[in-house]
Design a protein around this motif. Structure first.
Motif, short mmCIF file in Angstrom:
data_model
loop_
_atom_site.label_atom_id
_atom_site.label_comp_id
_atom_site.label_asym_id
_atom_site.label_seq_id
_atom_site.Cartn_x
_atom_site.Cartn_y
_atom_site.Cartn_z
N GLU A 231 47.55 2.63 -7.62
CA GLU A 231 48.22 2.99 -8.88
C GLU A 231 49.08 1.83 -9.38
O GLU A 231 49.09 1.49 -10.56
CB GLU A 231 49.09 4.22 -8.62
N MET A 232 49.80 1.20 -8.43
CA MET A 232 50.66 0.07 -8.81
C MET A 232 49.82 -1.14 -9.24
O MET A 232 50.18 -1.86 -10.16
CB MET A 232 51.57 -0.34 -7.64
N VAL A 233 48.69 -1.33 -8.54
CA VAL A 233 47.83 -2.46 -8.89
C VAL A 233 47.40 -2.32 -10.35
O VAL A 233 47.50 -3.26 -11.15
CB VAL A 233 46.58 -2.54 -7.97
N SER A 234 47.00 -1.10 -10.73
CA SER A 234 46.54 -0.98 -12.11
C SER A 234 47.71 -1.02 -13.09
O SER A 234 47.58 -1.54 -14.19
CB SER A 234 45.62 0.22 -12.30
N PHE A 235 48.87 -0.53 -12.67
CA PHE A 235 50.05 -0.62 -13.54
C PHE A 235 50.41 -2.09 -13.81
O PHE A 235 50.61 -2.50 -14.96
CB PHE A 235 51.24 0.11 -12.90
N VAL A 236 50.45 -2.88 -12.74
CA VAL A 236 50.84 -4.28 -12.89
C VAL A 236 49.80 -5.04 -13.73
O VAL A 236 50.15 -5.88 -14.58
CB VAL A 236 51.03 -4.94 -11.50
N ALA A 237 48.51 -4.72 -13.52
CA ALA A 237 47.47 -5.39 -14.32
C ALA A 237 47.64 -5.06 -15.80
O ALA A 237 47.50 -5.94 -16.67
CB ALA A 237 46.09 -4.97 -13.84
N ARG A 238 47.97 -3.83 -16.09
CA ARG A 238 48.17 -3.45 -17.50
C ARG A 238 49.41 -4.15 -18.09
O ARG A 238 49.41 -4.54 -19.25
CB ARG A 238 48.32 -1.94 -17.62
N CYS A 239 50.44 -4.30 -17.24
CA CYS A 239 51.63 -5.05 -17.71
C CYS A 239 51.20 -6.45 -18.11
O CYS A 239 51.63 -6.98 -19.14
CB CYS A 239 52.68 -5.17 -16.60
N GLY A 240 50.36 -7.07 -17.26
CA GLY A 240 49.90 -8.43 -17.54
C GLY A 240 49.12 -8.48 -18.84
O GLY A 240 49.24 -9.42 -19.64
N MET A 241 48.33 -7.45 -19.07
CA MET A 241 47.48 -7.42 -20.27
C MET A 241 48.30 -7.45 -21.56
O MET A 241 47.90 -8.06 -22.53
CB MET A 241 46.64 -6.13 -20.18
N ILE A 242 49.46 -6.78 -21.56
CA ILE A 242 50.21 -6.70 -22.82
C ILE A 242 51.53 -7.48 -22.78
O ILE A 242 52.34 -7.35 -23.69
CB ILE A 242 50.49 -5.22 -23.22
N HIS A 243 51.75 -8.32 -21.73
CA HIS A 243 53.07 -8.94 -21.60
C HIS A 243 53.44 -9.79 -22.82
O HIS A 243 54.60 -9.87 -23.19
CB HIS A 243 53.15 -9.79 -20.31
N ASP A 244 52.45 -10.41 -23.46
CA ASP A 244 52.75 -11.31 -24.59
C ASP A 244 52.46 -10.67 -25.95
O ASP A 244 52.32 -11.39 -26.94
CB ASP A 244 51.92 -12.60 -24.45
N ILE A 245 52.39 -9.33 -26.01
CA ILE A 245 52.04 -8.69 -27.28
C ILE A 245 53.00 -9.09 -28.41
O ILE A 245 52.63 -9.15 -29.57
CB ILE A 245 51.95 -7.14 -27.12
N GLY A 246 54.25 -9.42 -28.03
CA GLY A 246 55.24 -9.82 -29.05
C GLY A 246 54.83 -11.08 -29.79
O GLY A 246 55.35 -11.38 -30.87
#
Ligand SMILES: [Fe+2]
Ligand SMILES: [Fe+2]
Length: 324
Positions: free
Chosen positions: A172-187
């Protein structure tokens, strides 16, 4: 774009009470926990959307909610009635009338979304798909604004996932962290392209714009209630362990592990990638930089995990291929 309003704090202080009242637009038997949760999320998202002067994210979110909860009693009823109910509540309780214009602007599109015929698309894990759909729409936005940042984000997500596995985090954490990476630069959808791609070091003023992508990303992510859990990582991915990062200068344990993983993945990927003002570094040299800055900028355990990940990848490359 609506004009930004300095009045959101008025609602902010009474969000729960307002949400409870709004849930009452749904008759008793259909007023399920889901309706109450959606009422909370609606008020939360409305305040964020008004503060940012952009209602589109909220309309898209309502549309998705109506899809995902097509079979849940009360959801369509809630959305079809919520805007007029919200407006009359605010008028009767002495809130600033400036909230009325956005509510009137939302009423048509939200009513339309609620009334749209839906095919109930049941999945075994509707919540996960909902988050994926929201992340996907962020990536589409990023691809449109700056394809290189979108490519970087996908790569960072992959590094995040490798690091999280190496650190033996749960699936669960692996996929959470991967999703964080996916949108980290959305700003960065708000950063002018000539600054993103400046073929030189940035001026102080340009750096201020660049740094602001963390705060803008936080706002963008918060406007979508299904992505709220990712907001601290999006905001914090340029913080440093020693408190000298940005935007909040937090440090040490104040920075969540997921954020510390994104930071290492982000910097490593940036170092080995091409940049307009310098050639890419070799992975070995990028690892040296991680080591040089561990304990001050980077989490030492995450930096060590990156060594292992790179070693694994190189070992896999060196292995002779077995299939034709
Ligand atoms: Fe960033
Ligand atoms: Fe990044």
């Amino acid at each position: 774009m609506l004009q930004r309003m300095p009045v959101f704090r008025t609602i902010e202080a009474h969000k729960e009470e307002i949400a409870a009242t709004l849930a009452e637009v749904v008759p008793g038997v259909e007023r399920t926990l889901m309706v109450e949760l959606l009422a909370d999320a609606f008020v939360e998202s409305f305040t964020g959307s008004v503060r940012d002067g952009n209602l589109n994210g909220l309309i898209e979110w309502v549309d998705r909610m109506c899809d995902v909860h097509a079979e849940t009693p009360g959801v369509a009823t809630f959305f079809s009635r919520v805007c007029p109910a919200f407006e009359s509540y605010l008028a009767n309780h002495g809130y600033d009338q400036a909230y009325c214009a956005p509510l009137r602007a939302l009423d048509g599109p939200i009513h339309e979304a609620a009334e749209k015929p839906r095919r109930a698309a049941r999945t075994s894990d509707g919540k996960l798909n909902l988050v994926d759909a929201a992340i996907n729409s962020m990536l589409v936005r990023l691809d449109g604004a700056d394809p290189l940042t979108a490519e970087h984000s996908r790569a960072v997500a992959a590094w995040c996932s490798r690091l999280a596995r190496r650190l033996t985090l749960s699936d669960e954490m692996v996929s959470f962290v991967a999703r964080c990476g996916m949108i980290h630069d959305i700003g960065k959808v708000t950063t002018p392209t000539h600054i993103l791609h400046a073929p030189r070091q940035l001026t102080d003023e340009e750096w201020a714009f660049m740094r602001d992508h963390t705060v803008q990303g936080d706002l963008i992510v918060r406007a979508d209630p299904s992505l709220l859990q990712f907001a601290p990582m999006v905001r914090g991915h340029h913080e440093r362990l020693d408190g000298r990062g940005y935007p909040d200068k937090i440090g040490g344990d104040e920075i969540a592990l997921a954020t510390r993983i994104v930071t290492v993945a982000d910097c490593f990927n940036a170092m080995i990638g091409r940049r307009p003002y310098r050639p890419p570094m070799s992975p070995a040299r990028a690892l040296e930089q991680l080591d040089k800055n561990k304990g001050t900028q980077f989490d030492p355990d995450v930096a060590a995990a990156m060594h292992d990940v790179v070693r694994e990848i190189e070992a896999a490359k060196a292995e002779p291929a077995t299939d034709a």
